[in-house]
Each structure stands twice: as structure tokens, then as C-alpha cells.
Scaffold this active site. Structure first.
Site, PDB file in Angstrom:
ATOM      1  CG  HIS A 158      -2.929   4.327  14.221  1.00  0.00           C
ATOM      2  ND1 HIS A 158      -1.875   5.175  14.414  1.00  0.00           N
ATOM      3  CD2 HIS A 158      -3.187   4.346  12.898  1.00  0.00           C
ATOM      4  CE1 HIS A 158      -1.522   5.705  13.254  1.00  0.00           C
ATOM      5  NE2 HIS A 158      -2.300   5.209  12.319  1.00  0.00           N
ATOM      6  CG  HIS A 215      -2.242  -0.321   0.865  1.00  0.00           C
ATOM      7  ND1 HIS A 215      -3.090   0.611   0.357  1.00  0.00           N
ATOM      8  CD2 HIS A 215      -2.864  -1.501   0.819  1.00  0.00           C
ATOM      9  CE1 HIS A 215      -4.203   0.010   0.034  1.00  0.00           C
ATOM     10  NE2 HIS A 215      -4.090  -1.275   0.299  1.00  0.00           N
ATOM     11  CG  HIS A 231       1.037   3.886  10.377  1.00  0.00           C
ATOM     12  ND1 HIS A 231       0.395   4.899   9.721  1.00  0.00           N
ATOM     13  CD2 HIS A 231       2.361   4.117  10.186  1.00  0.00           C
ATOM     14  CE1 HIS A 231       1.276   5.699   9.154  1.00  0.00           C
ATOM     15  NE2 HIS A 231       2.476   5.239   9.427  1.00  0.00           N
ATOM     16  CD  GLU A 282      -2.834   8.601  10.889  1.00  0.00           C
ATOM     17  OE1 GLU A 282      -3.890   7.920  10.899  1.00  0.00           O
ATOM     18  OE2 GLU A 282      -1.742   8.165  10.501  1.00  0.00           O
TER      19      GLU A 282
END
Ligand code: NAD
Length: 793
Positions: free
Chosen positions: A724, A647, A690, A696
């Protein structure tokens, strides 16, 4: 669900609950009272007789002579009756007049007071008594008058006439408000007073709409109880002093006098009582409590001038004399007090309602982001050769607006020339507004991940505009000088009526989740619905109208650098957001005088302030420049992604960025996760586990299904470098046997967005404490057990 409780408050037993008055005989027996005289006003006689019957042998009769302001003659007559019947207790049924009479009898009559309040006067919770003799009201405190038993039964208030309900609620509101600026309050009373304001203001709105709203009646009575005990703790201040002076001198109705005066006295105290204003702002859910109280007075239909209560104009000077010479009121400026009382005497003059804030169907737009635009609403209004002609077309005023310092690089420079009917500086003085919810102080950064449920729509009986509906979730960096960022949420149900907002600190990116926004800016109209975003550059004045009646969403604020398209790097010159899809307004103006006043709310250095002016600020006939608001339809975002495996980082989906430096860090990025194809092979589609050097804030605009546990309108935070990832359920699914490794379409109904910053996120107290905090969020990640098997490489 209805509330009921019994509590011993010092020497007073408080029984609260619907139907509690039916059990009053046993509560009275528990006190040891054997001979009870029921007192009431004449109007409450039938109810008093009924109550007396319910008490049986314990009752020694009914005395229905109570009158407002407790005249001494009435007390004398009542005392004779008290002695005649040999009562040991006086049960007051009714409002402050009946309770006041019972208190006067207790002052030297050796009787205990029992109260069954049927208004919101709150007198039952105080040791304060008052009597009127020769036009002078004397008040005092004496523990002997404090009731031994108070029974609050909301059912008894169900038939309270509308006008008495409203003025009595204002009376209660005044008790709580006055307590907020008392210097001797402990936190318990301050909290009780703030909660009382919340309960009373919301029940005022609800009972205006539906006087038979039983829940609102109950909340009103509990608010009155809390307000009464706040008054008992805090003691009376300037507002009560004024009410008593005016009531005594001119025989004004007590509760209505409170209603007329309160918005004025709060305005009078605004500058000197910032903490009380902040508490009021929180309780009323507004940025400007003075304006909100004036609005509440208007919608609740209470009297709004001392003149209509029958006070003579020449009485103002006498009242001022009495107040400034009273020992208890401290130093008061005679001129300021006279002005305030004069305004309260005259009341507001009637003004035409502002036109609805609806974008006209022929309002045009023009494409481009960051480029120079120009527009004129009248032919030839925009000077062509120069910016400052001595006589501008149509007699307009040229006005220069610099959104960045003069000398920044051309690429960063943002400026605007506006040609307007009246100059912007034609406004009154700014007064500070409290940072109650919007612009509330930030706490410390904390690494805990959190999620918030969607903001609820404001109660339909209240009017909350976009500005009042803003609440700050958090932010970080330097929100005064930059670089800094903040995230706000909004939920609103009313147009910004003759009110505009300008944020001198930074750019605002508004992301609707529900409800279309019709935005009137100085440069023209824009419309934005969920799925699109609205960008308002710093200090541009704007007002939001709600064509759908209600709206909610998020606002990203950046202080320091302007939003721009991200550098595309090897992606090349195409892809992601295209500047031509951003739509700026065309000039559109109104030449409208607003005699009632147009409020400009400004944010500067993180603080709100308001000024009034007598004309609409949306009077720009022509303009040119690049400091321009615009909208962007997120469905036009050209998403890039992998066509092999693994990704890309989410930065590939950045729509706009406000750079922190030239090395790729951002004060804030705005990122979209739009409907798209996902074709990576042998990969894990949802964001991997991550730890990111960025804060975020993720938001769900819409989803195809709420199976994943994320409902539309929710907001969740992954603090900077906090680990997270996806939920246990999603992880298990992606590694499970039914998972098909084939290209997939992320459905059209799915739209998630993210604000991401290289700065930490510090939450406000509201964000940490709101009931919207989703306590079960972290459990979604529980139970990811080890899959490690050393025998299977
Ligand atoms: P009030 O007691 O005079 O009541 C207003 C009117 O409402 C009266 O005519 C009464 O008969 C009627 N009424 C009351 N309950 C009703 C019901 N359930 N249905 C229909 N009609 C009903 O006025 P108030 O506003 O309750 O009290 C004002 C008085 O209380 C003033 O004298 C004021 O000074 C005093 N007060 C004292 C304190 C204190 O702490 N000592 C606090 C607040 C008010």
C-alpha cells in the site's frame, strides 16, 4: 425516486407504481376480461364507483358488501349478484376484506380475481382464502383464488387512516416474520421476507412521524407485496394460527390482533428459531429483535393487549385448547402457550420513562492509567482497612471483580472492589441474541485493500442506540479465548434507555468521529467527544447517551491482553501518551428500580445474550481497583518524530497497545496521526510504499481538506503484507516541481487514527457487501507510471 415495475409471477401479473391504477383498464383488457364486477367494503363505495366509471362498458357494477373475515352469508349474497350480472371477473378494491370476498367468489364461481389493494394485507399475493361461519374461520389454499392481476398504486394508500395504516403494516410485518421461521423456504423467499421486514419496519417508523410521507407509503406497499408473496410461499405458521383462532372465536379485528401478538410470538419462538432471529436482527438493525418489536409497537401506537381488543380473559384457555389440538401446529407446550397468551392479553403496564443519560456537570474525574484508583460517592462508603467487612458501610454489598486470572503477574493483574446497592447477580436468565450485525461471523482473510464511506446517521424516525448501532467490520485471531481483535463501527441517534452493555470478551476502545458520548459506567460518568477516546475494560457495564442527538465512530476490541502504554525504549521516560492524561471516573450511583425491566446485554465467547433485571446496574456507591474505564484527549499526545531525514515507522505514534507477546507484536495498537510539525529533509512525508507485517485499519476523524480524497468518517484497510502507499496524485505532487522541501505543519484540523494488528483481518459479510464499500478506492492508485531512466543515476 419512485419505483415502478411490471412482473409476471406465475399466473399473476403484478403492476407496481404511483399512478398505475389510472391505467388499469388497459391491463384488464389485456387479460381478456369483458364483464368486471367491482367489490369493496361499504366505506370504499365512492372509490369503487369511481373505478367502475373508469372501466366504462367493461364494468357490470359495484357491490359494496365486503366485510371483515368474509362471512359466508356475505359470500352467498355476492354469488347471487355475480350470477345475476354474469361477470367473468371480480375486481377487489380495498383491503383483505374485499380481496377475501373476491377470492371466495372465485372458489367455485369460475371468475378471475383482479386486485387493487389499498391496505397492506398482502392477501392479493396469496392463493389463501378464508371464510367465517358460526364464529369459526376456515382457511384453505386454492390456486383458483390467486389473482390474475394485481395493481399496486401507492397513491391509493395516501389517505388510509392512521390507525388502519399502522395495524395493517403490522399485519404485513407478521407475514414476513412468519415466513422467516418456515422450514420450507428457499433463499429467494427468505431474502424477500427479510427485505419485507426492513421496508415495513422503516415505513412504520416513518409513517408514524409523517403519515403523508409518499416515499414511505411506496416502501410500505412494496414491503406488503414482498410479505404477501413470502406468506404465499411459506404458508401460515403459529402466529397466523393464533390470529385466526382468536379472530374467529372473539371477532377480534384482524390486523390489530396481528399487531398485539407479533412481539409476543417472536419472543415465544426466540430460542427455537435462531436463524429467523438473525434475519430479523439484520432487517431491524438491532441486537435484540424481540425488544425492538416491543419498542416499535410502543412508538407506532397500535393496540398492545388482547384485552383492549375485547377478548375475555377466560378465552385464553379456550384459545390454547384450539391451537394445541389443531393438527397443523405440531407439538406445543400448553403452559408456555398459556403464559404467552396471558402476557399478550394483559399487555405491558405503564412505566415511567428512564431519566436521560446525561453526564452531570459536577461529575468528577481522576487522572491515571493502569494505576489503582479509589472513589466514594458517600462519605465513608469505601471500607478502609479491609475489602469484605461483614457489615459494609450503608448496608452496601461488596463485590469483587477480577478482570484477569488471580495469579497473573502483578503488572498484568486487574481487579476491582465495588460496593453496591444491589448485587450484580440479581438478574433474570440470559437468552441468546442473534449475531445479526454486531458480532457477525468473520469470513476468510483477503489481501485486497478496501475503503468504506462513512456510516450514515440512522433515519431520524427510528431510534437506534449505541448498541443497536454497532456493526462488525472484521477482526482476526481467537475472539473467544484470545488473542484476537475486532473492529466495529457505530452510528446511533438515541440514548441506551434502561439498557447496559458489558463485553466479557475484551477491552473496548471507542473512537468518536461525530457526536459527544455521555457514558455511564458502573464506576461513574465519563464524557468523550471527537478528538478524544474512551476505554472500557472488559465486562464493565456501561450505557451511552447522546447529548448531540446523533453520533458515529469506531470501536477497537482486543481479546487476550489489556491495553497499556507502549514501551518507550530509547525515547525514555517521557513523550507520547502520558498516563496522567487518562481520566477515570469518580463514583456516582443511582438507586433506581426499573419495573419495566433494565436490559443487560452481555457478550461472551463472541455471542450476545440479554437478561432483564429490575434495578439499575449503575448503583455502585464506592469502589477501588485498577480495572477502570477512562478517557484520553488525543491533543495531549506528545508526538515524536525525525529532525533530520527519513521517516520513523508509524509505531512512534502509538497511544496504546495490547501486546500479543513480549517481542513487540501486538494484538492491536492504537495509533494517532495528530497535527504536528514535519521537518524531515529530502524525504517523503506521507507513508512510503509499504508492505507491513500487520493489518492496518485507518480512519479519518477530521481533515483540513478532502482534496486527498479521504472524507471524514471513512475507514480503509491495508491487509497484512499487502502493498500500500499514497495515491497517484499525492505521489506526483511530492515529486513535482511545485513541491517545497521546507518544514510543514500538519494542520490542526487533521486527525487520522489507526488500529494495527499483527493478526490478519477477516471481514464480515456486511463489510464485503455493504453499499458503503467505496468501489473507486483502488483507482486512486492507478497510473503511477515508471520514472526509471537508466541514463540518470
Ligand atoms: P379491511 O379490508 O377490512 O380494511 C380495513 C378497513 O379499511 C375497511 O373498513 C376498509 O373499508 C378501509 N379501507 C381500506 N382501504 C382504505 C383506504 N385507502 N382509505 C380509507 N379506508 C380504507 O382489512 P385488511 O386489514 O386490509 O384485511 C383484513 C382481512 O384480510 C381479514 O379478514 C384477513 O383474514 C384477511 N387477510 C387474508 C389474507 C390471505 O392471504 N388470504 C392475508 C391477509 C389478510
Amino acid at each position: 425516486m419512485s419505483r415502478s415495475f411490471t412482473i409476471e409471477r406465475g399466473k399473476t401479473r403484478v403492476v407496481f407504481g404511483a399512478g398505475s391504477s389510472e391505467r388499469i383498464a388497459s391491463d384488464i383488457a389485456a387479460l381478456g376480461a369483458e364483464r368486471v364486477l367491482v367489490v369493496s367494503t361499504a366505506g370504499r363505495n365512492a372509490a369503487a364507483e369511481l373505478l367502475s366509471g373508469r372501466l366504462g362498458a367493461c364494468s357490470v357494477g359495484v357491490l359494496n358488501i365486503a366485510r371483515e373475515h368474509v362471512p359466508v352469508e356475505v359470500v352467498a349474497e355476492a354469488r347471487r349478484e355475480l350470477l345475476r350480472v354474469g361477470a367473468d371477473s371480480v375486481l377487489a378494491l380495498g383491503g383483505g376484506s374485499a380481496i377475501g370476498l373476491a377470492k371466495a367468489l372465485a372458489l367455485d364461481g369460475g371468475v378471475r380475481v383482479i386486485a387493487l389493494p389499498t391496505t397492506y394485507s398482502g392477501s392479493e399475493m396469496t392463493p389463501i382464502y378464508g371464510m367465517t361461519e358460526g364464529g369459526q374461520k376456515k382457511t384453505g389454499r386454492d390456486e383458483r383464488v390467486r389473482p390474475a392481476l394485481v395493481v399496486y398504486d401507492p397513491n391509493l394508500t395516501a389517505a388510509l387512516p392512521r390507525a388502519i395504516t399502522m395495524t395493517s403494516l403490522w399485519n404485513a410485518l407478521a407475514h414476513a416474520v412468519e415466513a422467516l421461521w418456515s422450514s420450507t423456504l428457499d433463499r429467494a423467499t427468505a431474502l424477500a421476507a427479510e427485505e419485507a421486514v426492513r421496508l415495513l419496519a422503516s415505513s412504520l417508523s416513518r409513517l408514524t412521524a409523517r403519515p403523508d410521507d409518499a416515499e414511505a407509503r411506496e416502501a410500505a406497499l412494496e414491503g406488503a407485496y414482498l410479505a404477501g408473496l413470502s406468506l404465499a410461499d411459506a404458508g401460515a405458521g403459529l402466529h397466523h394460527k393464533l390470529c385466526h383462532v382468536l379472530g374467529g372465536m372473539f371477532a377480534l379485528p384482524h390486523a390489530a390482533t396481528h399487531a398485539v401478538l407479533l412481539p409476543h410470538v417472536v419472543g415465544f419462538q426466540r430460542a427455537t428459531e435462531p436463524q429467523a432471529m438473525a434475519a430479523l436482527g439484520r432487517a431491524l438493525l438491532v441486537v435484540d429483535p424481540v425488544e425492538a418489536l416491543a419498542r416499535l409497537a410502543r412508538v407506532t401506537g397500535v393496540p398492545r393487549s388482547l384485552r383492549e381488543l375485547g377478548m375475555p380473559e377466560e378465552g385464553i384457555a379456550r384459545a390454547v385448547d384450539a391451537v394445541v389440538t389443531a393438527p397443523s401446529t405440531g407439538s406445543l407446550e400448553r403452559a408456555a402457550l398459556t403464559q404467552m397468551l396471558t402476557e399478550a392479553w394483559s399487555g405491558p403496564s405503564a412505566h415511567p420513562a428512564p431519566p436521560p443519560l446525561r453526564r452531570p456537570s459536577d461529575a468528577g474525574t481522576q487522572p491515571g492509567l493502569g494505576s489503582t484508583h479509589e472513589s466514594e460517592a458517600l462519605p465513608g462508603a469505601l471500607p478502609r482497612r479491609q475489602n469484605i467487612p461483614r457489615r459494609a458501610p450503608y448496608g452496601l454489598f461488596p463485590e469483587l471483580f477480577n478482570g484477569t486470572p488471580f495469579t497473573v503477574k502483578n503488572a498484568d493483574n486487574s481487579r476491582l472492589w465495588m460496593y453496591r446497592v444491589r448485587p450484580s447477580f440479581a438478574h433474570g436468565e440470559f437468552t441468546s441474541l442473534p449475531s445479526a450485525r454486531f458480532t457477525a461471523p468473520l469470513g476468510d482473510a483477503c489481501p485486497t485493500r478496501m475503503r468504506w464511506r462513512p456510516m450514515a446517521s440512522p433515519d431520524e424516525t427510528s431510534t437506534t442506540d449505541f448498541l443497536d448501532g454497532l456493526v462488525t467490520l472484521g477482526g482476526g485471531g481467537d475472539l473467544v479465548a484470545g488473542p484476537g481483535w475486532a473492529v466495529h463501527l457505530y452510528a446511533a441517534n438515541a440514548d441506551m434507555a434502561d439498557r447496559a452493555f458489558a463485553d466479557a470478551d475484551g477491552d473496548l476502545l471507542i473512537v468518536p468521529q461525530q457526536g459527544t458520548l455521555d457514558c455511564r459506567t458502573e464506576l461513574g460518568w465519563l464524557r468523550v467527544a471527537p478528538g478524544s477516546v474512551l476505554l472500557i475494560p472488559r465486562a464493565i457495564k456501561f450505557a451511552i447517551g447522546l447529548p448531540d442527538g446523533a453520533a458515529r465512530g469506531w470501536v477497537l476490541e482486543v481479546v487476550g491482553r489489556r491495553f497499556r502504554l507502549p514501551e518507550r525504549g530509547p525515547i525514555g521516560s517521557n513523550g507520547l501518551a502520558d498516563a496522567r492524561h487518562f481520566l477515570a471516573p469518580q463514583a456516582s450511583f443511582e438507586d433506581r428500580l426499573c419495573r419495566g425491566g433494565f436490559q443487560i446485554v452481555n457478550k461472551l465467547g463472541g455471542r450476545l445474550a440479554a437478561a432483564m433485571q429490575e434495578h439499575s446496574p449503575f448503583d455502585v456507591v464506592a469502589w477501588h481497583g485498577n480495572h477502570v474505564p477512562c478517557t484520553y484527549d488525543l491533543s495531549l499526545f506528545n508526538a515524536m518524530g525525525t529532525v533530520t531525514f527519513d521517516h520513523p515507522d508509524p509505531s512512534i505514534l502509538t497511544v496504546l497497545t495490547a501486546p500479543l507477546d513480549d517481542h513487540g507484536r501486538a494484538i492491536a495498537d492504537f495509533v494517532v496521526f495528530p497535527p504536528r510539525w514535519e521537518v524531515a529533509e529530502h524525504s517523503f512525508r506521507p507513508p512510503v510504499m509499504h508492505r507491513n507485517a500487520a493489518s492496518e485499519v485507518n480512519m479519518v476523524v477530521s481533515v483540513a481538506s478532502v482534496d486527498a480524497g479521504y472524507e471524514p468518517g471513512c475507514t480503509f484497510l491495508s491487509p497484512l503484507l499487502t502493498a500500500h502507499g499514497v495515491t497517484t496524485k499525492a505521489y506526483d505532487h511530492h515529486l513535482g516541481p511545485e513541491f517545497e522541501d521546507v518544514p510543514k505543519r500538519i494542520p490542526d484540523e487533521s486527525l487520522w487514527v489507526m488500529f494495527e494488528s499483527a493478526l490478519p483481518m477477516q471481514l464480515t459479510a456486511w463489510a464485503r457487501e455493504t453499499p458503503l464499500v467505496d468501489a473507486g478506492f483502488l483507482q486512486l492508485f492507478d497510473g503511477l507510471s515508471s520514472r526509471f531512466d537508466p541514463s540518470k543515476p
